[in-house]
Design a protein around this motif. Structure first.
Motif, PDB file in Angstrom:
ATOM      1  N   SER A   1      15.819 -13.052 -30.415  1.00  0.00           N
ATOM      2  CA  SER A   1      15.017 -12.100 -31.201  1.00  0.00           C
ATOM      3  C   SER A   1      15.833 -10.921 -31.711  1.00  0.00           C
ATOM      4  O   SER A   1      15.292 -10.024 -32.310  1.00  0.00           O
ATOM      5  N   GLY A   2      17.134 -10.922 -31.452  1.00  0.00           N
ATOM      6  CA  GLY A   2      17.965  -9.824 -31.913  1.00  0.00           C
ATOM      7  C   GLY A   2      17.806  -8.599 -31.039  1.00  0.00           C
ATOM      8  O   GLY A   2      17.204  -8.639 -29.969  1.00  0.00           O
ATOM      9  N   GLY A   3      18.367  -7.483 -31.506  1.00  0.00           N
ATOM     10  CA  GLY A   3      18.252  -6.232 -30.786  1.00  0.00           C
ATOM     11  C   GLY A   3      17.417  -5.231 -31.576  1.00  0.00           C
ATOM     12  O   GLY A   3      16.708  -5.605 -32.510  1.00  0.00           O
TER      13      GLY A   3
ATOM     14  N   THR B   1      18.879  -1.724 -32.532  1.00  0.00           N
ATOM     15  CA  THR B   1      19.882  -1.182 -33.461  1.00  0.00           C
ATOM     16  C   THR B   1      21.224  -1.888 -33.344  1.00  0.00           C
ATOM     17  O   THR B   1      22.136  -1.586 -34.099  1.00  0.00           O
ATOM     18  N   VAL B   2      21.368  -2.819 -32.392  1.00  0.00           N
ATOM     19  CA  VAL B   2      22.571  -3.631 -32.239  1.00  0.00           C
ATOM     20  C   VAL B   2      22.142  -5.091 -32.265  1.00  0.00           C
ATOM     21  O   VAL B   2      21.371  -5.525 -31.411  1.00  0.00           O
ATOM     22  N   ASN B   3      22.653  -5.841 -33.221  1.00  0.00           N
ATOM     23  CA  ASN B   3      22.203  -7.211 -33.428  1.00  0.00           C
ATOM     24  C   ASN B   3      22.835  -8.158 -32.418  1.00  0.00           C
ATOM     25  O   ASN B   3      23.785  -7.813 -31.715  1.00  0.00           O
ATOM     26  N   THR B   4      22.281  -9.372 -32.335  1.00  0.00           N
ATOM     27  CA  THR B   4      22.870 -10.443 -31.548  1.00  0.00           C
ATOM     28  C   THR B   4      23.340 -11.552 -32.488  1.00  0.00           C
ATOM     29  O   THR B   4      22.862 -11.673 -33.617  1.00  0.00           O
ATOM     30  N   ALA B   5      24.270 -12.383 -32.015  1.00  0.00           N
ATOM     31  CA  ALA B   5      24.890 -13.394 -32.868  1.00  0.00           C
ATOM     32  C   ALA B   5      24.121 -14.711 -32.888  1.00  0.00           C
ATOM     33  O   ALA B   5      24.600 -15.683 -33.457  1.00  0.00           O
ATOM     34  N   ILE B   6      22.958 -14.750 -32.278  1.00  0.00           N
ATOM     35  CA  ILE B   6      22.186 -15.984 -32.183  1.00  0.00           C
ATOM     36  C   ILE B   6      21.066 -15.969 -33.221  1.00  0.00           C
ATOM     37  O   ILE B   6      20.463 -14.923 -33.483  1.00  0.00           O
TER      38      ILE B   6
ATOM     39  N   ALA C   1      23.402  -4.649 -24.277  1.00  0.00           N
ATOM     40  CA  ALA C   1      23.218  -5.692 -23.267  1.00  0.00           C
ATOM     41  C   ALA C   1      21.772  -6.150 -23.286  1.00  0.00           C
ATOM     42  O   ALA C   1      20.856  -5.366 -23.565  1.00  0.00           O
ATOM     43  N   ASN C   2      21.569  -7.426 -23.035  1.00  0.00           N
ATOM     44  CA  ASN C   2      20.240  -7.983 -22.788  1.00  0.00           C
ATOM     45  C   ASN C   2      20.187  -8.388 -21.329  1.00  0.00           C
ATOM     46  O   ASN C   2      20.845  -9.360 -20.920  1.00  0.00           O
TER      47      ASN C   2
ATOM     48  N   SER D   1       8.438  -9.423 -32.840  1.00  0.00           N
ATOM     49  CA  SER D   1       9.095 -10.530 -33.505  1.00  0.00           C
ATOM     50  C   SER D   1       8.309 -11.802 -33.236  1.00  0.00           C
ATOM     51  O   SER D   1       7.928 -12.078 -32.087  1.00  0.00           O
ATOM     52  N   ILE D   2       8.030 -12.555 -34.301  1.00  0.00           N
ATOM     53  CA  ILE D   2       7.302 -13.825 -34.197  1.00  0.00           C
ATOM     54  C   ILE D   2       8.102 -14.897 -34.927  1.00  0.00           C
ATOM     55  O   ILE D   2       8.491 -14.706 -36.082  1.00  0.00           O
ATOM     56  N   SER D   3       8.360 -16.005 -34.278  1.00  0.00           N
ATOM     57  CA  SER D   3       9.056 -17.146 -34.897  1.00  0.00           C
ATOM     58  C   SER D   3       8.111 -18.345 -34.940  1.00  0.00           C
ATOM     59  O   SER D   3       7.311 -18.546 -34.031  1.00  0.00           O
ATOM     60  N   TYR D   4       8.218 -19.117 -36.007  1.00  0.00           N
ATOM     61  CA  TYR D   4       7.346 -20.302 -36.146  1.00  0.00           C
ATOM     62  C   TYR D   4       8.013 -21.377 -36.995  1.00  0.00           C
ATOM     63  O   TYR D   4       8.953 -21.101 -37.716  1.00  0.00           O
TER      64      TYR D   4
END
Length: 223
Positions: free
Chosen positions: A1-3, A5-10, A151-152, A220-223
């Motif tokens: 789902s990202g971050g 203010t700091v994004n994730t690479a997935i 960090a997550n 965040s919602i994914s579908y």
């Protein structure tokens, strides 16, 4: 789902669409729609919203705020994220490049800038991931740049703590931090509650600091 203010690479799997929304106590409102056209490319179809109460401290930072983070005009952006390395393809960690372009739809300042970031995510174990994210905004005014670190940390199966820090060059930007609590409702839906000193979650807002802490929420919602 990202971050926040700091994004994730997935990115979500191929064929998945993702909708996000954000509002904070100082009046910022942002939303986005993205779609994964493959397992290595996600298109940011639209990322738009309004900055509110971003401080103008003069100098080049003040000019950036006047042009790109003022209180008037809809801020619209489009872009994409490309996966460069993945453990699923024998890579040592996750790495992605993300770029976006857009404009401030203000009658007095229809200016735009290019934003880029190299996102690296290290999955330490099934409870902890670290993110290191150099980022830069190119504009006709100046070029703020910095590095995001986050960090997550999974506390329970459906609860994460996300600390974030953006170190920005002091001439064109301002360092800031965020602390978020994420509730994973299910595999496709999350809700964040956070407190942040960043001016906003949209691109250049990650490199500018707010005068007061902002309490916000993001879904965040994914579908």
């Amino acid at each position: 789902s990202g971050g926040i203010t700091v994004n994730t690479a997935i990115i979500p799997p191929s064929g998945t669409s993702q909708i996000t929304g954000n509002i904070d106590s100082s009046g910022n409102i942002f939303g986005s729609i993205g779609h994964s056209f493959s397992n290595v490319f996600q298109l940011d179809i639209i990322n738009l919203g309004y900055f509110k109460n971003v401080p103008n401290n003069g100098g080049e930072q003040g000019r950036l705020v006047d042009a790109y983070a003022n209180d008037t005009g809809l801020k619209t952006r489009v872009g994409g994220k490309f996966i460069l390395l993945s453990p699923l393809r024998n890579g040592p960690f996750w790495s992605a490049a993300r770029f976006s372009v857009g404009r401030n739809q203000d009658e007095d300042s229809q200016q735009g800038y290019l934003f880029g970031e190299l996102i690296n995510t290290f999955e330490i174990n099934n409870k902890l991931a670290l993110n290191i994210n150099p980022k830069i905004a190119w504009s006709g005014i100046s070029t703020p740049k910095g590095v995001g670190i986050s960090a997550n940390l999974k506390i329970f199966d459906n609860l994460e703590v996300i600390p974030e820090f953006n170190y920005a060059d002091s001439k064109n930007g301002d360092s800031n931090g965020t602390l978020a609590l994420r509730w994973l409702y299910n595999e496709s839906s999350t809700m964040d509650i956070y407190i942040s000193s960043a001016s906003g979650i949209q691109d250049i807002g990650q490199l500018l600091k707010s005068n007061s802490l902002r309490l916000g929420t993001r879904f965040s919602i994914s579908y």
